[in-house]
Design a protein around this motif. Sequence first.
Motif, PDB file in Angstrom:
ATOM      1  N   LYS A  68      -3.575  21.858   1.853  1.00  0.00           N
ATOM      2  CA  LYS A  68      -2.571  22.239   0.838  1.00  0.00           C
ATOM      3  C   LYS A  68      -3.181  22.565  -0.513  1.00  0.00           C
ATOM      4  CE  LYS A  68       1.299  19.558   2.742  1.00  0.00           C
ATOM      5  NZ  LYS A  68       1.033  18.200   3.264  1.00  0.00           N
ATOM      6  N   ASP A  93      -2.639  25.938  -1.994  1.00  0.00           N
ATOM      7  CA  ASP A  93      -1.290  26.389  -2.350  1.00  0.00           C
ATOM      8  C   ASP A  93      -1.129  26.393  -3.866  1.00  0.00           C
ATOM      9  OD1 ASP A  93      -0.871  26.337   0.353  1.00  0.00           O
ATOM     10  OD2 ASP A  93       0.451  24.580   0.345  1.00  0.00           O
ATOM     11  N   ARG A  94      -0.293  27.297  -4.340  1.00  0.00           N
ATOM     12  CA  ARG A  94      -0.024  27.361  -5.775  1.00  0.00           C
ATOM     13  C   ARG A  94       0.583  26.067  -6.285  1.00  0.00           C
ATOM     14  NH1 ARG A  94       0.267  32.428  -8.195  1.00  0.00           N
ATOM     15  NH2 ARG A  94      -0.747  33.825  -6.753  1.00  0.00           N
ATOM     16  N   TYR A 131      -0.288  23.151  -6.250  1.00  0.00           N
ATOM     17  CA  TYR A 131      -0.469  21.897  -5.522  1.00  0.00           C
ATOM     18  C   TYR A 131      -1.562  21.062  -6.190  1.00  0.00           C
ATOM     19  CZ  TYR A 131      -0.981  18.339  -2.080  1.00  0.00           C
ATOM     20  OH  TYR A 131      -1.032  17.106  -1.473  1.00  0.00           O
ATOM     21  N   ALA A 149      -5.698  28.420  -5.555  1.00  0.00           N
ATOM     22  CA  ALA A 149      -4.818  29.476  -5.027  1.00  0.00           C
ATOM     23  C   ALA A 149      -5.354  30.846  -5.451  1.00  0.00           C
ATOM     24  CB  ALA A 149      -3.389  29.267  -5.524  1.00  0.00           C
TER      25      ALA A 149
END
Length: 157
Positions: free
Chosen positions: A94, A97-98, A100, A118
Amino acid sequence: EKTDFMAYIHHIIDRFEMNAYEGIELRRELPEGQYYVWMDKDKMTQVLDNIISNAIKYSPEGGIIRIGIEKQRHQLVVSIQDEGIGISYDKVDKIFDRFYRADKARTRKLGGTGLGLAIAKELVEAHHGKIWAKSKKGKGTTVFFTLPLMNQKRRGS
Ligand code: ATP
Ligand code: MG
């Protein structure tokens, strides 16, 4: 542009070494010779700055960060390994991910937006590479990415 990736990464590491980071050592595990990749230098610098800054940010005092490169068939595999806080196995995918941020309690005081990786992922993919990470909580993290090599002559195909 066409870039000798080894000369380029030495330069990136030299630049990090000009700043002192509480005894954190950047150790080079790089092959000799020239390996050409087609890349946008500014964008690749953003990728490496983020990954190396993360490694520094999440490392303990006196930690070693190993920056390695291996040639695999028609690509380079770049790895940035730290001895830092690590990430639990269910969260490690994860981190690309943006927004995160793993372990909010510990990462809050270290600052950041959670966008760095990201963006790194987008930029690596724009260079036709892949990016991923392996980590063990409390032991450390390794971020890997690949870059296609230029001018690879194929034999027998
Ligand atoms: P920014 O890069 O935008 O300043 P950030 O560093 O928090 O903020 P990312 O670089 O995208 O964001 O990283 C996302 C999250 O992944 C981090 O908040 C952290 O929890 C975790 N992370 C990334 N790299 C490491 C690492 N080397 N060791 C441990 N955790 C990491
Ligand atoms: Mg970051």
